[in-house]
Enzyme design. Structure first.
Site, short mmCIF file in Angstrom:
data_model
loop_
_atom_site.label_atom_id
_atom_site.label_comp_id
_atom_site.label_asym_id
_atom_site.label_seq_id
_atom_site.Cartn_x
_atom_site.Cartn_y
_atom_site.Cartn_z
N TYR A 157 81.19 44.23 30.69
CA TYR A 157 82.60 43.88 30.90
C TYR A 157 83.45 44.45 29.76
O TYR A 157 84.61 44.81 29.95
CB TYR A 157 82.78 42.37 31.06
CG TYR A 157 84.07 41.99 31.75
CD1 TYR A 157 84.39 42.53 33.00
CD2 TYR A 157 84.97 41.11 31.17
CE1 TYR A 157 85.58 42.21 33.63
CE2 TYR A 157 86.15 40.77 31.81
CZ TYR A 157 86.45 41.32 33.04
OH TYR A 157 87.64 41.00 33.66
N LYS A 164 91.31 40.64 29.02
CA LYS A 164 91.50 39.31 29.65
C LYS A 164 91.78 38.24 28.60
O LYS A 164 92.53 37.30 28.87
CB LYS A 164 90.29 38.94 30.50
CG LYS A 164 90.08 39.81 31.75
CD LYS A 164 91.27 39.86 32.68
CE LYS A 164 90.89 40.44 34.05
NZ LYS A 164 92.11 40.67 34.90
P1 NAD Z 1 90.73 44.97 43.57
O1 NAD Z 1 90.14 46.28 43.19
O2 NAD Z 1 90.89 44.68 45.00
O3 NAD Z 1 92.11 44.74 42.84
C1 NAD Z 1 92.46 45.38 41.63
C2 NAD Z 1 93.83 45.96 41.88
O4 NAD Z 1 94.35 46.54 40.68
C3 NAD Z 1 93.82 47.07 42.94
O5 NAD Z 1 94.70 46.72 43.97
C4 NAD Z 1 94.34 48.27 42.18
O6 NAD Z 1 95.15 49.12 42.98
C5 NAD Z 1 95.18 47.58 41.11
N1 NAD Z 1 95.52 48.48 40.01
C6 NAD Z 1 94.71 49.11 39.13
N2 NAD Z 1 95.42 49.93 38.33
C7 NAD Z 1 96.73 49.81 38.74
C8 NAD Z 1 97.95 50.41 38.33
N3 NAD Z 1 98.00 51.31 37.33
N4 NAD Z 1 99.08 50.06 38.99
C9 NAD Z 1 99.06 49.17 39.99
N5 NAD Z 1 97.94 48.56 40.44
C10 NAD Z 1 96.78 48.89 39.80
O7 NAD Z 1 89.78 43.87 42.88
P2 NAD Z 1 89.97 42.31 42.63
O8 NAD Z 1 88.62 41.82 42.28
O9 NAD Z 1 90.71 41.70 43.75
O10 NAD Z 1 90.85 42.26 41.32
C11 NAD Z 1 92.08 41.57 41.22
C12 NAD Z 1 92.15 40.82 39.90
O11 NAD Z 1 91.16 39.80 39.89
C13 NAD Z 1 91.90 41.67 38.66
O12 NAD Z 1 92.78 41.26 37.63
C14 NAD Z 1 90.49 41.30 38.29
O13 NAD Z 1 90.26 41.49 36.91
C15 NAD Z 1 90.49 39.84 38.66
N6 NAD Z 1 89.18 39.21 38.82
C16 NAD Z 1 88.25 39.74 39.67
C17 NAD Z 1 87.01 39.12 39.80
C18 NAD Z 1 85.94 39.69 40.69
O14 NAD Z 1 84.77 39.35 40.49
N7 NAD Z 1 86.26 40.52 41.67
C19 NAD Z 1 86.75 37.94 39.07
C20 NAD Z 1 87.74 37.42 38.24
C21 NAD Z 1 88.95 38.06 38.13
C1 IMJ Z 2 83.42 44.40 35.91
C2 IMJ Z 2 82.66 45.14 35.03
C3 IMJ Z 2 81.53 44.62 34.40
C4 IMJ Z 2 81.15 43.33 34.63
C5 IMJ Z 2 81.91 42.57 35.52
C6 IMJ Z 2 83.06 43.11 36.17
N1 IMJ Z 2 81.79 41.27 35.96
C7 IMJ Z 2 82.78 40.98 36.83
C8 IMJ Z 2 83.60 42.11 37.00
C9 IMJ Z 2 80.72 40.37 35.52
C10 IMJ Z 2 82.97 39.65 37.48
C11 IMJ Z 2 84.82 42.22 37.88
N2 IMJ Z 2 86.05 41.85 37.11
C12 IMJ Z 2 86.17 40.45 36.75
C13 IMJ Z 2 87.02 42.75 36.70
O1 IMJ Z 2 87.97 42.32 36.08
C14 IMJ Z 2 86.91 44.18 36.97
C15 IMJ Z 2 87.78 45.06 36.42
C16 IMJ Z 2 87.69 46.50 36.52
C17 IMJ Z 2 86.82 47.17 37.36
C18 IMJ Z 2 86.81 48.57 37.39
C19 IMJ Z 2 85.85 49.36 38.23
C20 IMJ Z 2 86.35 50.76 38.51
C21 IMJ Z 2 87.03 51.40 37.35
N3 IMJ Z 2 87.69 50.63 36.44
C22 IMJ Z 2 87.68 49.26 36.50
N4 IMJ Z 2 88.50 48.57 35.68
C23 IMJ Z 2 88.53 47.23 35.70
O2 IMJ Z 2 87.03 52.63 37.23
#
Ligand code: NAD
Ligand code: IMJ
Length: 257
Positions: A157, A164
């Site tokens: 991460y 975050k």
């Molecule tokens: P997702 O990939 O569907 O959403 C991430 C979004 O970020 C995408 O829509 C992407 O277009 C947008 N983004 C990235 N760079 C950008 C930029 N320069 N301008 C505008 N938009 C941009 O994945 P998600 O899991 O729905 O992520 C949404 C949020 O939830 C993120 O903040 C992520 O860190 C958080 N989150 C995700 C998880 C998980 O496990 N998926 C867990 C906890 C928190």
């Molecule tokens: C992402 C990476 C490593 C470990 C991770 C994650 N764990 C979880 C996520 C344990 C839950 C997903 N998460 C919470 C995120 O916020 C992901 C952010 C993200 C993911 C990508 C993948 C593609 C890329 N850049 C990214 N930047 C942020 O090129």
């Protein structure tokens, strides 16, 4: 659960149907909200298609959250079309892929800058732009999405954990700043969900398995469950809650082992 009829919302961060921001769009639109959705350039087709599936078809606009001009253009259109705003969802996060696989001490200056700019600073810029529109409505509510990797170390991460941590602190500083204008700022810390942001992350399935084994509820969470928690914070039911990080993770954060 709060009624959103007559409420106006902006949702940033929908890429596809698995996006957490999309689940929040559905939860609020189903309860009557009128929405503007923004997409990052490459997702235009996807988001346009998806938006047809919401009851009242939303305003769909491009926005790179790294661009002050894009953010200004979004609020200018919302002012024209809606004349005010009740809530904003910030669901954008990004770090260069390389940063999520190298040892943390290899984090580059540029990777750090990009991760904090897109994933953290953007909440400040979006909040500032929303304020005049929210003031016209007598207040508003802003929700961002975070992860427990802000506080604990999870493999790979890396710099996103740092982003975050800064995001959660930003929630508290913004809440203190804009609270006197009746604008609330909160975060939801979601458990891991298989979205685009989780795809291609080494060991992600393993992380899901660890949550299923150890979380008090012995399961992972669904995006729709995050959507409903967001509807609470965004709506009138959450009117006394601000500066909070709400854990929506089946209780995983509570256990030591
Ligand atoms: P997702 O990939 O569907 O959403 C991430 C979004 O970020 C995408 O829509 C992407 O277009 C947008 N983004 C990235 N760079 C950008 C930029 N320069 N301008 C505008 N938009 C941009 O994945 P998600 O899991 O729905 O992520 C949404 C949020 O939830 C993120 O903040 C992520 O860190 C958080 N989150 C995700 C998880 C998980 O496990 N998926 C867990 C906890 C928190
Ligand atoms: C992402 C990476 C490593 C470990 C991770 C994650 N764990 C979880 C996520 C344990 C839950 C997903 N998460 C919470 C995120 O916020 C992901 C952010 C993200 C993911 C990508 C993948 C593609 C890329 N850049 C990214 N930047 C942020 O090129």
């Amino acid at each position: 659960m709060s009624d959103f009829s007559g409420k106006l919302g902006l949702i940033v961060g929908v890429a596809n149907k698995r996006s957490i921001a999309w689940a929040i769009a559905q939860a609020t639109a189903q309860r009557g909200a009128r929405l503007a959705l923004t997409y990052q350039g490459r997702f235009e087709e996807h988001v346009n298609e998806l938006s047809q599936g919401l009851g009242e078809s939303p305003l769909v606009l491009p926005c790179d959250v790294g661009s002050d001009d894009d953010i200004a253009a979004v609020y200018s259109r919302i002012e024209q079309e809606f004349g005010g705003l009740d809530f904003v969802v910030h669901g954008a996060a990004f770090a260069p892929r390389e940063e999520l696989s190298v040892p943390f001490s290899q984090t580059t200056r540029d990777g750090f800058r990009v991760a904090l700019d897109i994933s953290t600073y953007s909440l400040i810029a979006l909040t500032r732009g929303a304020l005049p529109l929210m003031e016209r409505r007598g207040g508003g509510s802003i929700v961002t999405l975070t992860y427990l990797g802000s506080d604990r170390v999870f493999p790979n991460y890396n710099v996103m954990g740092v982003a975050k941590a800064a995001l959660e602190s930003t929630v508290r500083y913004l809440a203190a700043d804009v609270g006197p204008r009746n604008v609330r700022v909160n975060a939801i810390s979601a458990g891991p969900i298989k979205t685009l942001a989780a795809s291609g992350i080494a060991g992600f399935s393993n992380i899901l398995g660890v949550y299923r084994d150890r979380a008090p509820l012995r399961r992972t969470v669904e995006a729709s469950e995050v959507g409903e928690a967001a509807a609470f914070l965004l709506g009138d039911a959450g009117r006394a809650v601000t500066g909070e990080v709400l854990m929506v993770d089946a209780g995983f954060h509570a256990v030591g082992m």
